[in-house]
Enzyme design. Structure first.
Site, short mmCIF file in Angstrom:
data_model
loop_
_atom_site.label_atom_id
_atom_site.label_comp_id
_atom_site.label_asym_id
_atom_site.label_seq_id
_atom_site.Cartn_x
_atom_site.Cartn_y
_atom_site.Cartn_z
CG HIS A 1 60.06 -29.38 -31.79
ND1 HIS A 1 58.68 -29.26 -31.61
CD2 HIS A 1 60.51 -30.10 -30.74
CE1 HIS A 1 58.33 -29.88 -30.50
NE2 HIS A 1 59.43 -30.39 -29.95
CG ASP B 1 56.92 -27.14 -33.60
OD1 ASP B 1 57.97 -26.62 -33.18
OD2 ASP B 1 56.56 -28.28 -33.27
CB SER C 1 60.12 -33.35 -28.82
OG SER C 1 60.54 -32.11 -28.27
#
Length: 359
Positions: free
Chosen positions: A340, A337, A33
């Site tokens: 990240h 968040d 991610s």
């Protein structure tokens, strides 16, 4: 001009070895991610707002309020943002493709995504996808020919890797000890080596490999593992977890040196992301950031992070359903968040590692 100056510096470094003309016609990215530009969203559903709000002003398949390191990278090379290989709608692969998906590991996970939160699209699967892409770009005809890279792009392109974080945290979340996770690293990196060599065998010559960041500073790790005060460093990060990341990175760097010996025509750049990210976290106020360990988009607790309710999710607050939204000013926050980074942090780190590239 600042962005262009940065990439000129990077390309000058690259040109000291094998690159005669400092122009990469394409970038092919493998990762999780930290560099996913829409792969997981295409496979399992869109990333909810407020993700993407700062730069794209909409959800853009990225787990951030804006751009990721890979976005700054391709932009600095004068290339368009990478389309996710899995995204069937509106994608253009003429100047590269992104095989990364959120939650990806180097080693294939042994549990489902629902059980573990990890992506089934591990690095070996991304390698299979690349191999298929490599073959089929030579077979497509008609208008579709205009949407794929030219054959020479696979030899002259830049291959970027940003993966490994989930192999470490995934083991810890399975209640493995730090020493048990350390014991798995040789096998993890063995599988990483196999993929890099496979790309090389298919003509890839230019590699850009990120190490893993200070995962012991991330709220999702600090909350889930319940680190005690005696294990914290002066910046509030978990020492044992960061030491695990550094152990992984030392072994990764050794592997990069081995690959340089074994792949004589390859130029492999090892990028110390850990150093850049930890420098930002430890000197946040000096660089204009606030609350270095607190999530911008989150809900509750010491770190504004809730393991069960993510950014953009819904939560019941005193009988009223609310959507977990972003903070007032993401540009002064480092963590987006809880897992990240914000666009502002990614931008700072990108320009920082322009000065810290290791050959």
């Amino acid at each position: 001009m600042e962005l262009k100056a940065c990439v000129l510096f990077l390309l000058l470094l690259l040109s000291t070895k094998l690159v005669k003309t400092c122009d990469f016609p394409a970038v092919f990215n493998f990762g999780d991610s930290n560099s996913d530009t829409g792969g997981l969203a295409a496979a399992f559903g869109q990333v909810p707002p407020p993700n993407g709000e700062t730069f794209f002003h909409r959800s853009a398949g990225r787990y951030s309020d804006g751009r990721l390191l890979i976005d700054f990278m391709v932009q600095s090379l004068g290339l368009p943002y990478l389309s996710a290989f899995l995204d069937a709608l509106g994608s253009n692969f003429t100047q590269g493709a992104n095989f990364a998906t959120g939650g990806s590991t180097i080693r294939p996970p042994n549990r489902t995504r629902h059980q573990s939160g990890l992506s089934p699209i591990s690095l070996n699967v991304q390698s299979y996808q690349f191999n298929d892409f490599h073959v089929r770009t030579r077979q497509v005809q008609g208008i579709f020919k205009q949407l794929v890279p030219k054959p020479e792009a696979f030899t002259r392109g830049l291959y970027t890797f940003d993966i490994g974080q989930n192999d470490l945290t995934g083991g810890l979340f399975l209640n493995l000890t730090v020493d048990q996770v350390k014991a798995s690293i040789p096998d993890i990196l063995g599988q990483f080596k196999t993929v890099v060599k496979d790309v090389y065998d298919k003509g890839g010559r230019f590699f850009w490999i990120h190490n893993t960041g200070p995962i012991g500073c991330l709220p999702y790790v600090l909350e889930y593992l319940q680190i005690n005060e005696g294990q914290m460093d002066k910046n509030g990060c978990a020492n044992p977890i960061n030491q695990l990341a550094q152990f992984f990175n030392r072994n990764l760097k050794d592997l990069v040196n081995q690959l340089r010996e074994e792949l004589p025509e390859a130029l492999i750049t090892y990028v110390d992301i850990y150093k850049a990210r930890y420098a930002l976290i430890s000197q946040a106020h000096k660089h204009g950031f606030e609350y270095p360990l607190k999530a911008c988009c989150g809900y509750g607790g010491k770190y504004n992070y809730n393991t069960y309710v993510g950014c953009g999710g819904k939560v019941n607050d005193n009988g009223k359903e609310i959507i977990v939204g972003s903070c007032k000013d993401p540009s002064v926050m480092i963590i987006w968040d809880g897992i990240h980074y914000t666009e502002a942090a990614n931008k700072w780190v990108f320009f920082s590692y322009c000065k810290r590239v290791i050959f």
